[in-house]
Design a protein around this motif. Structure first.
Motif, PDB file in Angstrom:
ATOM      1  N   PHE A  12       0.813  -1.209   0.000  1.00  0.00           N
ATOM      2  CA  PHE A  12       0.000   0.000   0.000  1.00  0.00           C
ATOM      3  C   PHE A  12       0.850   1.264   0.000  1.00  0.00           C
ATOM      4  CE2 PHE A  12      -3.372  -2.856   1.821  1.00  0.00           C
ATOM      5  CZ  PHE A  12      -4.152  -2.821   0.684  1.00  0.00           C
ATOM      6  N   GLY A  13       2.036   1.207   0.566  1.00  0.00           N
ATOM      7  CA  GLY A  13       2.934   2.358   0.502  1.00  0.00           C
ATOM      8  C   GLY A  13       3.413   2.640  -0.905  1.00  0.00           C
ATOM      9  N   SER A  14       3.737   1.584  -1.643  1.00  0.00           N
ATOM     10  CA  SER A  14       4.189   1.799  -3.017  1.00  0.00           C
ATOM     11  C   SER A  14       3.036   2.213  -3.934  1.00  0.00           C
ATOM     12  CB  SER A  14       4.884   0.553  -3.554  1.00  0.00           C
ATOM     13  OG  SER A  14       4.022  -0.552  -3.518  1.00  0.00           O
ATOM     14  N   ILE A  15       1.854   1.678  -3.714  1.00  0.00           N
ATOM     15  CA  ILE A  15       0.693   2.131  -4.483  1.00  0.00           C
ATOM     16  C   ILE A  15       0.384   3.586  -4.140  1.00  0.00           C
ATOM     17  CG2 ILE A  15      -1.786   1.810  -4.823  1.00  0.00           C
ATOM     18  CD1 ILE A  15      -1.306  -1.187  -4.416  1.00  0.00           C
ATOM     19  N   GLY A  16       0.537   3.951  -2.874  1.00  0.00           N
ATOM     20  CA  GLY A  16       0.324   5.340  -2.460  1.00  0.00           C
ATOM     21  C   GLY A  16       1.307   6.284  -3.128  1.00  0.00           C
ATOM     22  N   VAL A  21       2.287  10.481  -7.223  1.00  0.00           N
ATOM     23  CA  VAL A  21       2.969  10.947  -8.443  1.00  0.00           C
ATOM     24  C   VAL A  21       1.954  11.200  -9.549  1.00  0.00           C
ATOM     25  CG1 VAL A  21       4.588  10.268 -10.262  1.00  0.00           C
ATOM     26  CG2 VAL A  21       5.169   9.889  -7.869  1.00  0.00           C
ATOM     27  N   TYR A  22       0.981  10.307  -9.709  1.00  0.00           N
ATOM     28  CA  TYR A  22      -0.057  10.496 -10.719  1.00  0.00           C
ATOM     29  C   TYR A  22      -0.863  11.760 -10.434  1.00  0.00           C
ATOM     30  CZ  TYR A  22      -4.247   9.707 -13.482  1.00  0.00           C
ATOM     31  OH  TYR A  22      -5.296   9.851 -14.346  1.00  0.00           O
ATOM     32  N   GLY A  23      -1.220  11.966  -9.184  1.00  0.00           N
ATOM     33  CA  GLY A  23      -1.984  13.153  -8.818  1.00  0.00           C
ATOM     34  C   GLY A  23      -1.196  14.432  -9.020  1.00  0.00           C
ATOM     35  N   ARG A  25       1.183  14.891 -11.307  1.00  0.00           N
ATOM     36  CA  ARG A  25       1.331  15.133 -12.746  1.00  0.00           C
ATOM     37  C   ARG A  25       0.023  15.548 -13.397  1.00  0.00           C
ATOM     38  NH1 ARG A  25       5.484  10.438 -14.775  1.00  0.00           N
ATOM     39  NH2 ARG A  25       7.254  11.214 -13.565  1.00  0.00           N
ATOM     40  N   GLN A  26      -1.089  15.032 -12.896  1.00  0.00           N
ATOM     41  CA  GLN A  26      -2.388  15.351 -13.479  1.00  0.00           C
ATOM     42  C   GLN A  26      -3.092  16.508 -12.766  1.00  0.00           C
ATOM     43  OE1 GLN A  26      -3.624  13.886 -16.235  1.00  0.00           O
ATOM     44  NE2 GLN A  26      -1.721  12.729 -16.352  1.00  0.00           N
ATOM     45  N   SER A  27      -2.459  17.077 -11.765  1.00  0.00           N
ATOM     46  CA  SER A  27      -3.037  18.149 -10.937  1.00  0.00           C
ATOM     47  C   SER A  27      -4.369  17.721 -10.336  1.00  0.00           C
ATOM     48  CB  SER A  27      -3.208  19.429 -11.753  1.00  0.00           C
ATOM     49  OG  SER A  27      -1.966  19.885 -12.206  1.00  0.00           O
ATOM     50  N   SER A  28      -4.400  16.512  -9.807  1.00  0.00           N
ATOM     51  CA  SER A  28      -5.600  15.963  -9.187  1.00  0.00           C
ATOM     52  C   SER A  28      -5.387  15.868  -7.678  1.00  0.00           C
ATOM     53  CB  SER A  28      -5.897  14.575  -9.758  1.00  0.00           C
ATOM     54  OG  SER A  28      -6.944  13.970  -9.049  1.00  0.00           O
ATOM     55  N   PRO A  29      -6.033  16.753  -6.917  1.00  0.00           N
ATOM     56  CA  PRO A  29      -5.832  16.697  -5.467  1.00  0.00           C
ATOM     57  C   PRO A  29      -6.401  15.432  -4.829  1.00  0.00           C
ATOM     58  CG  PRO A  29      -7.472  18.340  -6.030  1.00  0.00           C
ATOM     59  CD  PRO A  29      -6.901  17.852  -7.312  1.00  0.00           C
ATOM     60  N   GLY A  30      -7.404  14.816  -5.448  1.00  0.00           N
ATOM     61  CA  GLY A  30      -7.959  13.577  -4.898  1.00  0.00           C
ATOM     62  C   GLY A  30      -6.946  12.453  -4.884  1.00  0.00           C
ATOM     63  N   PHE A  31      -6.251  12.263  -5.989  1.00  0.00           N
ATOM     64  CA  PHE A  31      -5.236  11.216  -6.050  1.00  0.00           C
ATOM     65  C   PHE A  31      -4.037  11.573  -5.179  1.00  0.00           C
ATOM     66  CE2 PHE A  31      -7.490   9.716  -9.790  1.00  0.00           C
ATOM     67  CZ  PHE A  31      -7.358   8.348  -9.653  1.00  0.00           C
ATOM     68  N   ARG A  32      -3.676  12.847  -5.131  1.00  0.00           N
ATOM     69  CA  ARG A  32      -2.534  13.253  -4.306  1.00  0.00           C
ATOM     70  C   ARG A  32      -2.804  12.993  -2.834  1.00  0.00           C
ATOM     71  NH1 ARG A  32      -0.798  19.136  -5.819  1.00  0.00           N
ATOM     72  NH2 ARG A  32      -2.805  18.899  -6.789  1.00  0.00           N
ATOM     73  N   LEU A  33      -3.976  13.395  -2.345  1.00  0.00           N
ATOM     74  CA  LEU A  33      -4.299  13.208  -0.930  1.00  0.00           C
ATOM     75  C   LEU A  33      -4.473  11.734  -0.582  1.00  0.00           C
ATOM     76  CD1 LEU A  33      -6.765  16.172  -0.398  1.00  0.00           C
ATOM     77  CD2 LEU A  33      -4.409  15.974   0.393  1.00  0.00           C
TER      78      LEU A  33
END
Length: 67
Positions: A12-16, A21-23, A25-33
């Motif tokens: 889960f740490g590596s998926i996090g 990183v995806y959030g 690059r895509q400027s998505s606060p949902g994925f970042r948080l």
């Protein structure tokens, strides 16, 4: 700490990290948080079943809630 706990922490740490990183690059606060939450929450729980349940819940969180 058993082997399952360590396994779930690493997975889960590596998926996090990937979500973060995806959030970024895509400027998505949902994925970042969600990525930050996936990297931090294992420090607060000892049970492998609790880690699995919360981790799976956090994995699907950005799909249902768009921030």
């Amino acid at each position: 700490m058993d082997i399952y706990h360590l396994f779930f922490v690493v997975i889960f740490g590596s998926i996090g990290l990937g979500y973060f990183v995806y959030g970024a690059r895509q400027s998505s606060p949902g994925f970042r948080l969600t990525g930050v939450a996936l990297m931090i929450y294992p420090y607060f729980f000892d049970s492998a079943w609790t880690l699995l349940a919360i981790g799976l819940g956090l994995l699907f969180l950005p799909r249902f809630i768009d921030l």
